[in-house]
Design a protein around this motif. Sequence first.
Motif, PDB file in Angstrom:
ATOM      1  N   THR A 167      -7.902   4.874  -5.684  1.00 52.69           N
ATOM      2  CA  THR A 167      -7.063   4.756  -6.531  1.00 52.69           C
ATOM      3  C   THR A 167      -7.104   2.980  -7.082  1.00 52.69           C
ATOM      4  O   THR A 167      -7.271   2.984  -8.632  1.00 52.69           O
ATOM      5  CB  THR A 167      -6.176   3.581  -5.734  1.00 52.69           C
ATOM      6  N   SER A 168      -7.943   2.185  -6.693  1.00 50.54           N
ATOM      7  CA  SER A 168      -8.340   1.072  -6.834  1.00 50.54           C
ATOM      8  C   SER A 168      -9.321   1.396  -8.765  1.00 50.54           C
ATOM      9  O   SER A 168      -8.901   0.506  -9.128  1.00 50.54           O
ATOM     10  CB  SER A 168      -9.523  -0.270  -6.513  1.00 50.54           C
ATOM     11  N   LYS A 216      -7.741   2.845 -11.524  1.00 49.67           N
ATOM     12  CA  LYS A 216      -6.924   2.069 -11.979  1.00 49.67           C
ATOM     13  C   LYS A 216      -7.347   1.151 -12.819  1.00 49.67           C
ATOM     14  O   LYS A 216      -6.246   1.075 -14.088  1.00 49.67           O
ATOM     15  CB  LYS A 216      -5.777   0.704 -11.140  1.00 49.67           C
ATOM     16  N   LYS A 217      -8.663   0.449 -12.201  1.00 51.45           N
ATOM     17  CA  LYS A 217      -8.951  -0.305 -13.443  1.00 51.45           C
ATOM     18  C   LYS A 217      -9.131   0.878 -14.642  1.00 51.45           C
ATOM     19  O   LYS A 217      -9.846  -0.148 -15.836  1.00 51.45           O
ATOM     20  CB  LYS A 217     -10.513  -0.478 -12.197  1.00 51.45           C
ATOM     21  N   ALA A 273      -8.617   2.513 -16.884  1.00 48.99           N
ATOM     22  CA  ALA A 273      -7.205   3.012 -17.064  1.00 48.99           C
ATOM     23  C   ALA A 273      -6.154   1.503 -17.553  1.00 48.99           C
ATOM     24  O   ALA A 273      -5.633   1.360 -18.511  1.00 48.99           O
ATOM     25  CB  ALA A 273      -6.103   3.825 -16.514  1.00 48.99           C
ATOM     26  N   GLU A 308      -5.132  -0.459 -15.296  1.00 45.10           N
ATOM     27  CA  GLU A 308      -3.911  -1.135 -14.983  1.00 45.10           C
ATOM     28  C   GLU A 308      -3.974  -0.986 -13.513  1.00 45.10           C
ATOM     29  O   GLU A 308      -5.368  -1.484 -12.825  1.00 45.10           O
ATOM     30  CB  GLU A 308      -2.998   0.380 -13.740  1.00 45.10           C
ATOM     31  N   GLU A 309      -3.275  -2.570 -12.343  1.00 44.56           N
ATOM     32  CA  GLU A 309      -2.756  -2.871 -11.335  1.00 44.56           C
ATOM     33  C   GLU A 309      -2.175  -1.787  -9.863  1.00 44.56           C
ATOM     34  O   GLU A 309      -2.005  -1.040 -10.700  1.00 44.56           O
ATOM     35  CB  GLU A 309      -2.801  -4.035 -11.933  1.00 44.56           C
ATOM     36  N   VAL A 310      -3.247  -2.442  -8.845  1.00 42.76           N
ATOM     37  CA  VAL A 310      -2.907  -0.803  -8.321  1.00 42.76           C
ATOM     38  C   VAL A 310      -1.652  -1.941  -7.392  1.00 42.76           C
ATOM     39  O   VAL A 310      -1.202  -3.016  -7.304  1.00 42.76           O
ATOM     40  CB  VAL A 310      -3.807  -0.952  -7.265  1.00 42.76           C
ATOM     41  N   ARG A 311      -0.283  -1.121  -7.299  1.00 42.63           N
ATOM     42  CA  ARG A 311       0.795  -1.215  -6.908  1.00 42.63           C
ATOM     43  C   ARG A 311       0.220  -0.919  -4.440  1.00 42.63           C
ATOM     44  O   ARG A 311      -0.248  -0.250  -5.117  1.00 42.63           O
ATOM     45  CB  ARG A 311       1.649  -0.627  -7.253  1.00 42.63           C
ATOM     46  N   ASP A 326       1.281   3.001  -4.362  1.00 37.83           N
ATOM     47  CA  ASP A 326      -0.611   3.730  -4.675  1.00 37.83           C
ATOM     48  C   ASP A 326      -0.998   4.161  -3.150  1.00 37.83           C
ATOM     49  O   ASP A 326      -1.595   4.751  -3.061  1.00 37.83           O
ATOM     50  CB  ASP A 326      -1.040   3.084  -5.725  1.00 37.83           C
TER      51      ASP A 326
END
Length: 328
Positions: free
Chosen positions: A88-89, A92-93, A95, A97-100, A103
């Motif tokens: 997921t990290s 997200k990276k 894209a 974006e930050e991991v929430r 997620d």
Amino acid sequence: MTMFDQDMALREEAGIEPDPVHTGEVTKETQIIAIYGKGGSGKSFALSNLSYMMAQQGKRVLLIGCDPKSDTTSLLFGGKSCPTIIETSSAKKLAGEEVRIEDVCFQRDGVFAMELGGPEVGRGCGGRGIIHGFELLEKLGFHDWGFDYVLLDFLGDVVCGGFGLPIARDMCQKVIVVGSNDMQSLYVANNVCKAVEYFRKMGGNVGVAGILINKDDGTGEAQAFADAVGIPVLTAIPANEDIRRKSANYQIIGRPGSEWGSLFEELALNIDGAPPLQPNPLDQDGLLGLFSPEETGGNVHLVPASQADMRGGTYEIRPSLEVVYDEV
């Protein structure tokens, strides 16, 4: 990307030192417990049922899978795999974006659970992935979360630094080993005890709370191991066809009032009160001594090989051609 570019990228990644892991005091009354065992010893089965039982007893429980196979939570979630922190990290990276937390963390009947995951085969270091996974957990607020128990499922076969992180960095208060009445699982359990002993000598505080005997067939080797290294047996789960079948079908058996629920009630109670002990690990001969020689080959003696043996025939020592000069 060419194979050369991939190789260079992996080398660059391997050369990056990870951020320092949190080493400050634990500010909450949370028991952080690392569970180690040989692959296939039943850690994930035991932890899914244990965490479920703890939640039914009113405890707040977080289960974190730290095995690259990412199978710790599969039983808890009925066979479904949840997105791992590492994959997921990465997504997200890319894209931007930050991991929430939503997620990567999921829940069932009061149990919160997540998987750290691991790299693709041949494309990274599993231990390094564990380290980066914990770095991300800290950014998500790991040390501010309010849980009674945090259970970490670690693969005990792997001895690199990433998998030894909780012991080396005092990230947990105590360790539990999982084993059966077989040499290989007890070998891994003994290695974990060696790691605890080593870091204790280095000033660490982590201890071994005990052993969980899984697939217990009554032959007694795991109990003998516990007695020899000086740790208690927290519970013994029998080798039973009903347990095996239900586990294979992703059924939780650690429910209050169920046929096998008392095993996990006992385990939860014993874990809560078990102090972190300093074990006395065995040497190889000590491990072999837990089993009968007929089962392990313990009656085999080492016979040195000679130069003649290595050549498949005779061997004559020839005079050295080295020139020795008299001292002046």
